[in-house]
Scaffold this motif. Structure first.
Motif: not given
Length: 91
Positions: A7, A74, A77, A90-91
Motif C-alpha cells: 500500500t 481494498i 489497485g 492496493a489502495d
C-alpha cells in the motif's frame, strides 16, 4: 507462489502462499502456482489469500481470517503476476 501486498503506507505482507483471488474490474479472478503473466486493474472488494500467512503485528488488524482464507479489503489497485510472483499494489 510468492505474494507481496503493498500500500502507499507500507508493505503489508510478503511471503509464500497457495493462491490468491482478487477483485478485478470485470469480476473476481484467482491465480495459482505458475499462472501465466498478467497485469490487471483491481476494483473494490477483497483480496483473498489461501495458505498460511504470518502477519506482522502492526498490520494484522487490516486482515480478517475466515474459513481458512485471509481477507484484505481494498478500494482499488493493480496486480502483476510474473515468474510465480504476485505483486498487489492496493489502495
Amino acid at each position: 507462489m510468492y505474494l507481496e501486498i503493498v500500500t502507499p503506507e507500507a508493505v503489508l505482507f510478503s511471503g509464500e502462499v497457495t493462491s490468491v483471488a482478487v477483485p478485478g474490474v470485470d469480476g473476481e479472478f484467482q491465480m495459482l502456482d505458475n499462472h501465466a503473466p498478467i497485469i490487471s486493474l483491481l476494483g473494490k472488494g477483497n483480496v483473498k489469500v489461501y495458505g498460511e500467512m504470518t502477519l506482522e503485528e502492526e498490520v494484522a488488524e487490516k486482515f480478517v481470517k475466515e474459513s481458512g482464507v485471509t481477507l484484505l479489503a481494498i478500494n482499488s489497485g493493480t496486480i502483476e503476476m510474473k515468474d510465480n510472483k504476485v505483486i498487489v499494489l492496493a489502495d
